[in-house]
Design an enzyme around this catalytic site. Structure first.
Site, PDB file in Angstrom:
ATOM      1  CG  HIS A 129       5.680  -0.191  -4.728  1.00 21.05           C
ATOM      2  ND1 HIS A 129       4.421   0.230  -5.073  1.00 21.05           N
ATOM      3  CD2 HIS A 129       5.515  -1.354  -4.046  1.00 21.05           C
ATOM      4  CE1 HIS A 129       3.535  -0.652  -4.618  1.00 21.05           C
ATOM      5  NE2 HIS A 129       4.166  -1.621  -3.988  1.00 21.05           N
ATOM      6  CD  GLN A 169       8.754  -2.142   1.980  1.00 29.35           C
ATOM      7  OE1 GLN A 169       9.178  -2.620   3.041  1.00 29.35           O
ATOM      8  NE2 GLN A 169       7.653  -2.583   1.392  1.00 29.35           N
ATOM      9  CE  LYS A 215       3.955  -1.174   2.054  1.00 21.60           C
ATOM     10  NZ  LYS A 215       3.772  -2.538   1.532  1.00 21.60           N
ATOM     11  CG  ASP A 233       7.878   4.887  -1.749  1.00 21.76           C
ATOM     12  OD1 ASP A 233       7.422   4.758  -0.591  1.00 21.76           O
ATOM     13  OD2 ASP A 233       7.664   4.063  -2.662  1.00 21.76           O
TER      14      ASP A 233
HETATM   15  C1  LIG Z   1       8.515   0.920  -1.623  1.00 21.97           C
HETATM   16  C2  LIG Z   1       7.030   0.953  -1.566  1.00 21.97           C
HETATM   17  N1  LIG Z   1       6.386   2.059  -1.945  1.00 21.97           N
HETATM   18  C3  LIG Z   1       5.046   2.171  -1.901  1.00 21.97           C
HETATM   19  C4  LIG Z   1       4.276   1.133  -1.469  1.00 21.97           C
HETATM   20  C5  LIG Z   1       2.800   1.305  -1.474  1.00 21.97           C
HETATM   21  O1  LIG Z   1       2.269   1.217  -0.194  1.00 21.97           O
HETATM   22  P1  LIG Z   1       0.696   1.022  -0.033  1.00 21.97           P
HETATM   23  O2  LIG Z   1       0.354  -0.225  -0.794  1.00 21.97           O
HETATM   24  O3  LIG Z   1       0.489   0.871   1.416  1.00 21.97           O
HETATM   25  O4  LIG Z   1       0.056   2.219  -0.618  1.00 21.97           O
HETATM   26  C6  LIG Z   1       4.895  -0.056  -1.060  1.00 21.97           C
HETATM   27  C7  LIG Z   1       4.147  -1.220  -0.541  1.00 21.97           C
HETATM   28  O5  LIG Z   1       3.472  -1.964  -1.197  1.00 21.97           O
HETATM   29  C8  LIG Z   1       6.292  -0.154  -1.126  1.00 21.97           C
HETATM   30  O6  LIG Z   1       6.931  -1.280  -0.764  1.00 21.97           O
END
Ligand SMILES: Cc1ncc(COP(=O)(O)O)c(C=O)c1O
Ligand SMILES: Cc1ncc(COP(=O)(O)O)c(C=O)c1O
Lengths: 142, 418, 418, 142
Positions: free
Chosen positions: B131, B211, B234, B208
């Site tokens: 991400h 998910q 999430k 990370d």
């Molecule tokens: C794999 C992954 N990492 C990081 C994030 C970032 O999360 P957030 O937007 O809650 O900071 C997300 C979600 O958008 C994600 O799916």
């Protein structure tokens, strides 16, 4: 909680006018204890001879509870062995955190310092009450 | 497929009862079939009520008050921290830092660890499927420090290619940062193995978990990663609360990230000393309402049980992927082997993902279309963008069936059938 | 005093009706007299309900969805941004960046503006009365860039000494960062004048509005400051939402602070381009629930009207200060002249602030004791710590009377009276 | 909203099979328009002679709506003056944002492109519809 019980005469006496609040000329051990979040800041001064704590005193500043607690600690440990002082620290901290509640035993070991037991109902003041005892603990660890 | 149907027809927990807890699923005449849980989940009544309750009777600024309410607020906040620590099996609650979201958690590591430890010649190893929140901070730190950013590529089945990963790992690698579950492919790299490999070359391992954590029981001590990031929203908690887990020994030697109230010890005019863990990393007034909501959300999912949740959600994902493949009109970007989760990415041949999502929306099916904050991955797959259906604890086989019907309607609307 | 009493006895708005909106003020047998509004306020039912409502029917990840719910969520989020822009009279909503709290807002400026613009020989001018959130970030940036941190001192009446300020301002000064209202003294520096003076030497002016905005109508165009930071939780909104206002021209040339989802435009493997304002500064999933709550809170206070709120709260502050001075047993750290707000700092002679707060708590009066995240100020006043009573829209004269009685009870408990 | 109306034959035709989707050999003006959040990315190519847009074409990719909208734009402006094209952009954007609703006038000025009017009920797709028109606007500003 009965506030009057916490701010009892013992505490008033010890916090305002402690015999033990002074520098110690022949200190063999000194240790600072402090509580940044509320500004309590004390120095414990001990004169240890062999296994025996011959004299205990403190300097510094803080609220009535931390000052009284420190004074009561000095009062208690003078003349005691290091092992006895260690046990007292452990019991006192246990009393405040609520883990120790055998009053007879606590009175035996802690004497007048049991007056602070009620602090355990004021979680936001626990830190003040245990400061000196943690400081002594650290000191005796070394 | 038989196993999958068996699980979906006889769910390991009472899915209908769970659905009752989510007012959202009942709003309006034709409630939304919500298949965008990878973006954010809905919140059960229990979480919303707990947060309101907190504000009504325990609310005060935590950590600093000397009156009982401030103690109640502090207590609520610290209980939430303990709950998170227990949830992911951290050694101590000092290892739990509350952040705004997973992105901030990853930025914190990038700034406070990355800047201090990287220099020219060093490498940061990430994967093709990260991400943006786990790639763009590393681009930034690498640009500033002169370190090199390296990508481990995928194999033909949308899984991380472990041979490629191994070949890119070297003594130069100082940081390995990787997702526990891809938010697009839902492939699930082996966190434990990757962490071990990272450690074997002296690198730290950052997982990370945004998910991964919502769908799996996570034990950080077993996984062995040095950091783990997650986002409350999430996993059924409110927006505005996330977590960075870090090993105490590492956190202790890190510089703060943000500066201000609460994170200090003594402040002189020109310098300051900092509070102990975890407070050193929490500047300013914290989102206690959010932390309390996260606590309630963890209680909620653990009451169902992650063994059951994982089994059920995996079946949802598998069923969806099978059904999409059966249509014969879609490209499905979802592993057929190896660990994979409850999100399925795909494209309808000849239809742009945005049109797919808009037309499904007309049928009250909410999916996501776009690059899903993973442009590098999409470039790697040689596509511009994709559709994604992603599942949570309350989704059902019937909803997936409606979604599949929706795909046929999409093609019809676009004039691709007669 | 006559004016003050007149205002308190005939409040410009229906204070009792306002109190009805705050469940918190009615909890338990002896509800708390809450005088710690400078730390955080309570939340009216209207705010809590609006947030729950949002989660129940409009909840989705904003900004990226192609289905109608995501549009609803985006709409709610952007409406909140517009509302804030209107509230402080920003030129455009692009100048409104949502942050976690005021601390993050100030860190953002320190990192993204400070690091890029400061070098050895430059100076950052702050005041003696800054909250740690507006001093420690500058310590950090100064240490890293070699710039010098300079303090403007106070006069004898707890107000900023404008002569001292003027004398410390020079061509070397690149950044002037100052509070709009001291969280301890509640003195209110002249934001407009200071901003003008900063600009006259080519420096930028950053106003920490955390304590000013909850109590005053603010017009950033009139004030002329380049940045303004505020925290929602200090103005009846939930925790976890804050705002950085910045002039567009300046924001546009600033580097991002945090990196990740939503704040990018195109992401290549080794570099990225960033989204336009304000998104460039909002990484990851935003706290839409918090923004929606802030929107509701602004609606709430503006429905009362800031002219009325300011007048009433100022009377509360003045009444409290006068009463405390009358006791003759307290040191009161509160200006007697010049603009001042609704917080009164004091010490009870011979009693440590923590004991004061604990004993008042026994009487159900919640005040704050400590250094209030302003250690430099306390050193300047030559005290370790202080007590602070701080007021909000729902406080009353009767509550202050009870508090004053409480002070007498404190002295009695401590054996200072017979 | 009636989805079928939005995804009408006009749109299908223009998005799948536009006469105007090609490079322009004698282009005098080229401009890129793009929508990072959804990936729509187009290039407008114009051949302007004096005050007249003689030829209009586009390349690039995107969803049916942005492709159709771009194609309709090219169709509309070929042969028009720069001033007419400017007015068309203004009216089209006004139609989509809901600020313009005089259908007779809109039909006069926009011709087949009024087929996109219903997009205004899908806020999340507005960007796709207006991309080409904003791009043309930018182009004519220069
Ligand atoms: C794999 C992954 N990492 C990081 C994030 C970032 O999360 P957030 O937007 O809650 O900071 C997300 C979600 O958008 C994600 O799916
Ligand atoms: C003057 C001032 N500035 C900044 C802050 C920091 O606000 P927050 O803790 O919400 O980040 C506060 C509140 O604690 C404050 O009183």
């Amino acid at each position: 909680m009965d506030l009057k019980q916490i701010y009892s005469s013992i505490i008033m006496e010890h916090s305002n006018n402690s015999e033990h609040k002074h520098e110690l000329e022949h200190a063999t051990h000194n240790e600072r204890g402090h509580n940044p979040s509320c500004g309590d800041d004390i120095q414990l001064h001990l004169n240890i001879d062999g296994d025996i704590i011959k004299e205990a005193a403190f300097t510094g500043h803080g609220c009535a509870i931390s000052q009284a607690s420190t004074s009561l600690l000095c009062e208690l440990i003078e003349g005691k062995t290091i092992e006895e002082a260690r046990l007292a620290c452990q019991k006192f901290i246990g009393m405040i955190t609520g883990d120790e509640d055998d009053m007879d035993e606590l009175e035996d070991i802690l004497g007048d310092a049991v007056a602070l037991q009620n602090i355990s109902v004021m979680p936001q003041r626990v830190k003040c009450a245990v400061l000196a005892w943690h400081t002594l603990s650290d000191m005796l660890e070394k | 497929m038989r196993d999958v149907l068996e699980t979906l027809n006889n769910p390991p927990y009472d899915v209908q009862k769970i659905r009752e807890d989510f007012d959202f699923l009942k709003v309006g005449e034709s409630p939304t079939i919500y298949l965008d849980n990878g973006a954010t989940t809905q919140r059960p009544r229990q979480v919303l009520e707990r947060v309101s309750e907190y504000y009504k009777s325990e609310n005060a600024n935590p950590l600093r008050g000397t009156y009982h309410l401030a103690a109640a607020s502090t207590e609520a906040y610290e209980q939430a921290r303990k709950r998170v620590a227990k949830f992911i099996n951290a050694r101590t609650k000092q290892e739990i830092i509350f952040t705004r979201n997973a992105s901030e958690a990853l930025n914190l590591v990038a700034y406070s660890y990355g800047f201090e430890h990287l220099e020219e010649g060093d490498e940061v190893l990430i994967t093709r499927m990260e991400h943006h929140s786990n790639s763009v901070p590393w681009q930034f730190v690498c640009q500033k420090t002169g370190a090199k950013l390296v990508y481990a590529e995928l194999d033909g089945d949308f899984q991380l290619d472990m041979d490629d990963f191994a070949s890119k790992l070297s003594e130069k690698t100082k940081i390995v940062s990787f997702t526990g579950t891809s938010n697009v492919l839902s492939s699930e790299p082996d966190v434990k193995k990757i962490s071990e490999m990272a450690h074997s070359v002296g690198a730290i391992a950052i997982c990370d978990g945004a998910q991964m954590v919502p769908h799996h029981k996570v034990d950080v001590q077993d996984l062995g990663c040095d950091f783990l990031a997650l986002s409350g929203h999430k996993m059924y908690a409110p927006f505005g609360i996330g977590v960075l887990y870090g090993k105490r020994d590492i956190l202790q030697h890190m510089q703060p990230f943000m500066y201000g109230g609460e994170m200090i010890e003594y402040v002189q005019d020109f310098s300051a000393s900092y509070a102990p863990l975890p407070y050193k990393f929490e500047a300013g007034t914290q989102n206690v309402g959010g932390a309390v909501g996260l606590h309630a959300a963890i209680d909620y999912v653990e009451a169902i049980g992650f063994d059951k949740i994982s089994a059920y959600e995996q079946a949802l994902g598998e069923y969806c992927a099978i059904k999409l493949r059966e249509l014969g009109t879609c490209n499905v970007f979802h592993p057929t082997k190896g660990p994979r989760g409850a999100a399925v990415a795909f494209n309808v041949c000849g239809v742009h993902p945005h049109d797919v999502a808009s037309i499904l929306d007309y049928k009250h099916v909410a999916i996501r279309a776009g690059h899903h904050c993973a442009q590098q991955l999409h470039r790697g797959l040689d596509i511009e963008s994709s559709c994604r259906a992603s599942f949570g604890i309350y989704n059902t086989k019937e909803e997936i069936d409606a979604f599949i019907d929706g795909i046929n309607f999409v093609r019809e609307t676009m004039g691709l059938t007669k």
